[in-house]
Design a protein around this motif. Structure first.
Motif, PDB file in Angstrom:
ATOM      1  N   THR A 147      14.532  26.243 -19.669  1.00 19.89           N
ATOM      2  CA  THR A 147      15.223  27.203 -20.210  1.00 19.89           C
ATOM      3  C   THR A 147      15.083  27.213 -21.915  1.00 19.89           C
ATOM      4  OG1 THR A 147      17.475  25.685 -20.240  1.00 19.89           O
ATOM      5  CG2 THR A 147      17.023  27.184 -18.232  1.00 19.89           C
ATOM      6  N   GLY A 148      14.229  26.587 -22.395  1.00 18.28           N
ATOM      7  CA  GLY A 148      14.012  26.281 -23.797  1.00 18.28           C
ATOM      8  C   GLY A 148      13.900  27.445 -24.488  1.00 18.28           C
ATOM      9  N   ASP A 149      13.665  28.621 -23.636  1.00 15.95           N
ATOM     10  CA  ASP A 149      13.409  29.931 -24.411  1.00 15.95           C
ATOM     11  C   ASP A 149      13.593  30.961 -23.431  1.00 15.95           C
ATOM     12  OD1 ASP A 149      13.004  31.910 -26.495  1.00 15.95           O
ATOM     13  OD2 ASP A 149      11.251  30.777 -27.116  1.00 15.95           O
ATOM     14  N   THR A 150      13.568  32.539 -23.903  1.00 11.29           N
ATOM     15  CA  THR A 150      13.805  33.342 -22.819  1.00 11.29           C
ATOM     16  C   THR A 150      12.350  34.283 -22.668  1.00 11.29           C
ATOM     17  OG1 THR A 150      14.583  34.777 -24.516  1.00 11.29           O
ATOM     18  CG2 THR A 150      16.189  33.766 -23.096  1.00 11.29           C
ATOM     19  N   PRO A 151      11.978  34.534 -21.489  1.00  7.59           N
ATOM     20  CA  PRO A 151      12.685  34.141 -20.260  1.00  7.59           C
ATOM     21  C   PRO A 151      12.267  32.997 -20.038  1.00  7.59           C
ATOM     22  CG  PRO A 151      10.254  35.504 -19.928  1.00  7.59           C
ATOM     23  CD  PRO A 151      10.656  35.367 -21.471  1.00  7.59           C
ATOM     24  N   TRP A 152      13.256  32.293 -19.124  1.00  3.46           N
ATOM     25  CA  TRP A 152      13.251  31.197 -18.362  1.00  3.46           C
ATOM     26  C   TRP A 152      11.824  30.883 -17.579  1.00  3.46           C
ATOM     27  CZ3 TRP A 152      18.896  30.194 -16.447  1.00  3.46           C
ATOM     28  CH2 TRP A 152      19.628  30.202 -17.622  1.00  3.46           C
ATOM     29  N   LEU A 153      11.600  29.620 -17.324  1.00  2.63           N
ATOM     30  CA  LEU A 153      10.343  29.536 -16.497  1.00  2.63           C
ATOM     31  C   LEU A 153      10.801  28.655 -15.332  1.00  2.63           C
ATOM     32  CD1 LEU A 153       7.324  28.874 -18.816  1.00  2.63           C
ATOM     33  CD2 LEU A 153       8.087  30.811 -17.680  1.00  2.63           C
ATOM     34  N   LEU A 154      10.557  29.176 -14.094  1.00  2.85           N
ATOM     35  CA  LEU A 154      10.825  28.264 -13.048  1.00  2.85           C
ATOM     36  C   LEU A 154       9.375  27.875 -12.385  1.00  2.85           C
ATOM     37  CD1 LEU A 154      13.086  27.346 -10.878  1.00  2.85           C
ATOM     38  CD2 LEU A 154      12.356  29.444  -9.393  1.00  2.85           C
ATOM     39  N   PHE A 155       9.323  26.449 -12.401  1.00  2.00           N
ATOM     40  CA  PHE A 155       8.230  25.871 -11.425  1.00  2.00           C
ATOM     41  C   PHE A 155       8.611  25.750  -9.971  1.00  2.00           C
ATOM     42  CE2 PHE A 155       7.682  25.285 -15.860  1.00  2.00           C
ATOM     43  CZ  PHE A 155       6.330  25.637 -16.200  1.00  2.00           C
ATOM     44  N   GLY A 156       8.212  26.647  -9.063  1.00  2.79           N
ATOM     45  CA  GLY A 156       8.982  26.785  -7.862  1.00  2.79           C
ATOM     46  C   GLY A 156       8.160  25.989  -6.613  1.00  2.79           C
ATOM     47  N   GLY A 157       7.041  25.612  -6.840  1.00  3.24           N
ATOM     48  CA  GLY A 157       6.255  24.832  -5.778  1.00  3.24           C
ATOM     49  C   GLY A 157       6.194  26.046  -4.685  1.00  3.24           C
ATOM     50  N   ASP A 158       6.678  25.506  -3.327  1.00  6.23           N
ATOM     51  CA  ASP A 158       6.051  26.431  -2.276  1.00  6.23           C
ATOM     52  C   ASP A 158       7.407  26.927  -1.824  1.00  6.23           C
ATOM     53  OD1 ASP A 158       3.567  25.745  -2.670  1.00  6.23           O
ATOM     54  OD2 ASP A 158       3.339  24.434  -0.889  1.00  6.23           O
ATOM     55  N   MET A 159       8.293  27.371  -2.488  1.00  7.64           N
ATOM     56  CA  MET A 159       9.586  28.212  -2.171  1.00  7.64           C
ATOM     57  C   MET A 159       9.439  29.731  -1.974  1.00  7.64           C
ATOM     58  SD  MET A 159      11.648  25.993  -1.126  1.00  7.64           S
ATOM     59  CE  MET A 159      13.111  26.988  -1.039  1.00  7.64           C
ATOM     60  N   LEU A 160       9.083  30.235  -3.155  1.00  5.56           N
ATOM     61  CA  LEU A 160       8.926  31.672  -3.432  1.00  5.56           C
ATOM     62  C   LEU A 160       7.682  32.047  -3.966  1.00  5.56           C
ATOM     63  CD1 LEU A 160      10.680  34.304  -3.218  1.00  5.56           C
ATOM     64  CD2 LEU A 160      11.515  33.886  -5.865  1.00  5.56           C
ATOM     65  N   PHE A 161       7.174  33.002  -3.410  1.00  2.00           N
ATOM     66  CA  PHE A 161       5.716  33.524  -3.729  1.00  2.00           C
ATOM     67  C   PHE A 161       5.853  34.898  -4.170  1.00  2.00           C
ATOM     68  CE2 PHE A 161       4.131  30.168  -0.544  1.00  2.00           C
ATOM     69  CZ  PHE A 161       4.053  29.364  -1.622  1.00  2.00           C
ATOM     70  N   GLN A 162       4.705  35.699  -4.837  1.00  6.03           N
ATOM     71  CA  GLN A 162       4.809  36.881  -5.137  1.00  6.03           C
ATOM     72  C   GLN A 162       4.802  37.859  -3.687  1.00  6.03           C
ATOM     73  OE1 GLN A 162       1.202  39.256  -6.676  1.00  6.03           O
ATOM     74  NE2 GLN A 162       2.438  39.008  -8.613  1.00  6.03           N
ATOM     75  N   GLY A 163       5.847  38.315  -3.279  1.00  4.65           N
ATOM     76  CA  GLY A 163       5.687  39.091  -2.151  1.00  4.65           C
ATOM     77  C   GLY A 163       6.006  38.096  -0.702  1.00  4.65           C
ATOM     78  N   SER A 164       6.245  36.997  -0.903  1.00  2.00           N
ATOM     79  CA  SER A 164       6.221  35.991   0.162  1.00  2.00           C
ATOM     80  C   SER A 164       7.081  34.752  -0.027  1.00  2.00           C
ATOM     81  CB  SER A 164       4.627  35.759   0.636  1.00  2.00           C
ATOM     82  OG  SER A 164       4.879  34.858   1.704  1.00  2.00           O
ATOM     83  N   VAL A 165       7.135  33.829   1.028  1.00  2.00           N
ATOM     84  CA  VAL A 165       7.694  32.695   0.891  1.00  2.00           C
ATOM     85  C   VAL A 165       6.890  31.616   1.437  1.00  2.00           C
ATOM     86  CG1 VAL A 165      10.279  33.961   1.064  1.00  2.00           C
ATOM     87  CG2 VAL A 165       9.008  32.979   3.134  1.00  2.00           C
ATOM     88  N   GLY A 166       7.444  30.246   1.318  1.00  2.00           N
ATOM     89  CA  GLY A 166       6.822  29.197   1.546  1.00  2.00           C
ATOM     90  C   GLY A 166       6.886  28.942   2.918  1.00  2.00           C
ATOM     91  N   ARG A 167       5.880  28.455   3.750  1.00  2.00           N
ATOM     92  CA  ARG A 167       5.937  28.149   5.279  1.00  2.00           C
ATOM     93  C   ARG A 167       7.066  27.375   5.727  1.00  2.00           C
ATOM     94  NH1 ARG A 167       0.091  26.093   7.236  1.00  2.00           N
ATOM     95  NH2 ARG A 167       1.276  25.679   8.939  1.00  2.00           N
ATOM     96  N   ALA A 168       7.678  27.460   6.957  1.00  2.00           N
ATOM     97  CA  ALA A 168       8.639  26.898   7.267  1.00  2.00           C
ATOM     98  C   ALA A 168       8.479  26.526   8.665  1.00  2.00           C
ATOM     99  CB  ALA A 168       9.982  27.453   7.160  1.00  2.00           C
ATOM    100  N   ASP A 169       7.257  26.126   8.966  1.00  2.89           N
ATOM    101  CA  ASP A 169       6.865  25.806  10.238  1.00  2.89           C
ATOM    102  C   ASP A 169       6.582  24.124  10.412  1.00  2.89           C
ATOM    103  OD1 ASP A 169       4.427  26.234   8.946  1.00  2.89           O
ATOM    104  OD2 ASP A 169       3.664  27.309  10.593  1.00  2.89           O
ATOM    105  N   MET A 196       6.610  30.315 -11.459  1.00  2.00           N
ATOM    106  CA  MET A 196       5.290  29.897 -11.412  1.00  2.00           C
ATOM    107  C   MET A 196       5.118  29.162 -10.111  1.00  2.00           C
ATOM    108  SD  MET A 196       4.626  30.826 -14.582  1.00  2.00           S
ATOM    109  CE  MET A 196       2.966  30.008 -15.003  1.00  2.00           C
ATOM    110  N   PRO A 197       4.539  29.970  -9.059  1.00  2.00           N
ATOM    111  CA  PRO A 197       4.503  29.329  -7.815  1.00  2.00           C
ATOM    112  C   PRO A 197       3.494  28.277  -7.425  1.00  2.00           C
ATOM    113  CG  PRO A 197       3.660  31.498  -7.907  1.00  2.00           C
ATOM    114  CD  PRO A 197       3.988  31.095  -9.292  1.00  2.00           C
ATOM    115  N   GLY A 198       3.516  27.427  -6.408  1.00  2.00           N
ATOM    116  CA  GLY A 198       2.460  26.665  -5.985  1.00  2.00           C
ATOM    117  C   GLY A 198       1.297  27.274  -5.478  1.00  2.00           C
ATOM    118  N   HIS A 199       1.198  28.513  -5.194  1.00  3.69           N
ATOM    119  CA  HIS A 199      -0.058  29.240  -4.669  1.00  3.69           C
ATOM    120  C   HIS A 199       0.215  30.649  -5.165  1.00  3.69           C
ATOM    121  CE1 HIS A 199      -1.055  25.857  -1.994  1.00  3.69           C
ATOM    122  NE2 HIS A 199       0.479  25.721  -1.859  1.00  3.69           N
ATOM    123  N   GLY A 200      -0.912  31.264  -5.544  1.00  3.67           N
ATOM    124  CA  GLY A 200      -1.023  32.579  -6.099  1.00  3.67           C
ATOM    125  C   GLY A 200      -0.340  32.946  -7.508  1.00  3.67           C
ATOM    126  N   ASP A 201       0.039  34.137  -7.753  1.00  3.86           N
ATOM    127  CA  ASP A 201       0.317  34.515  -9.100  1.00  3.86           C
ATOM    128  C   ASP A 201       1.735  34.327  -9.510  1.00  3.86           C
ATOM    129  OD1 ASP A 201      -2.477  35.403  -9.358  1.00  3.86           O
ATOM    130  OD2 ASP A 201      -2.194  37.301  -8.698  1.00  3.86           O
TER     131      ASP A 201
END
Length: 221
Positions: A147-169, A196-201
């Motif tokens: 949160t050091g400036d705006t916009p904030w950056l979230l390094f989100g691993g495999d939770m939330l992707f562009q149009g998708s979510v991480g595997r849960a199986d 900033m996701p773990g896979h994709g854009d």
């Protein structure tokens, strides 16, 4: 006095198309590496080109594609602390837990130097990251929020992707926890927060709240 610019670079590990991130403030020679995958040598080459030295290695979770580079980086920079969520730390040294054993690889990482919990902060290379626990994709998954400036950056691993979510199986995944973590820990962030996701854009919180078919905000309780 203007804030120093945060520079973020991605090194993509082609084996699983996993995003490793290299972050540093403009004008500094120290940096943070997040989720080094199977292309650790490429991360080291990038740091050497820019004359950077890692001040911390952050892992969002302990799956093999996100920790494969830990050993190489720790061997090269032994005093650089390795940081992961407390409930995820055991996967670093457990090939079954980190899923590599399933594929006959038996990959392990050095143990964590620091185990973090929800609400902790990690300070390194002039940056401060807030830790949020986000179980679902894995039982101890965490995300790191800058949160050091705006916009904030979230390094989100495999939770939330562009149009998708991480595997849960996976054995310690939980699809209900995944959605709940996104709703409570991610969708409460400002809409312009960059994910900033773990896979994709990259994407934004606002875009996913509006259009993600798995966790659209208007379809959540």
């Amino acid at each position: 006095m203007p804030k120093p610019k945060l520079i973020v670079e991605v090194v993509i590990s082609q084996l699983f198309a996993e995003n490793a991130f290299l972050m540093h403030l403009d004008g500094r020679t120290d940096c943070v590496v997040l989720d080094p995958g199977f292309d650790a040598d490429a991360i080291i080459d990038r740091m050497e080109q820019k004359q950077l030295t890692p001040a911390a290695i952050l892992n969002t979770h302990g799956h093999a594609d996100h920790i494969a580079g830990n050993a190489t980086l720790k061997n090269r920079y032994p005093h650089c602390p390795l940081v992961i969520g407390q409930r995820e730390a055991s996967k670093l040294t457990d090939p079954i837990g980190n899923l590599s054993g399933t594929y006959g690889v038996a990959l392990t990482s050095p143990p964590a130097d620091r185990e973090v919990r929800h609400g902790d902060t990690v300070e390194a290379a002039g940056m401060t990251f807030e830790v949020r626990e986000t179980p679902g994709h894995s039982s101890g998954h965490v995300v790191y929020l800058w949160t050091g400036d705006t916009p904030w950056l979230l390094f989100g691993g495999d939770m939330l992707f562009q149009g998708s979510v991480g595997r849960a199986d996976f054995p310690d995944s939980d699809p209900r926890q995944l959605v709940d973590s996104i709703r409570r820990q991610l969708y409460t962030l400002p809409d312009d927060t960059i994910v900033m996701p773990g896979h994709g854009d990259p994407t934004t919180i606002g875009e996913e709240k509006r259009s993600n078919p798995f966790v659209r905000a208007d379809r959540l309780p």
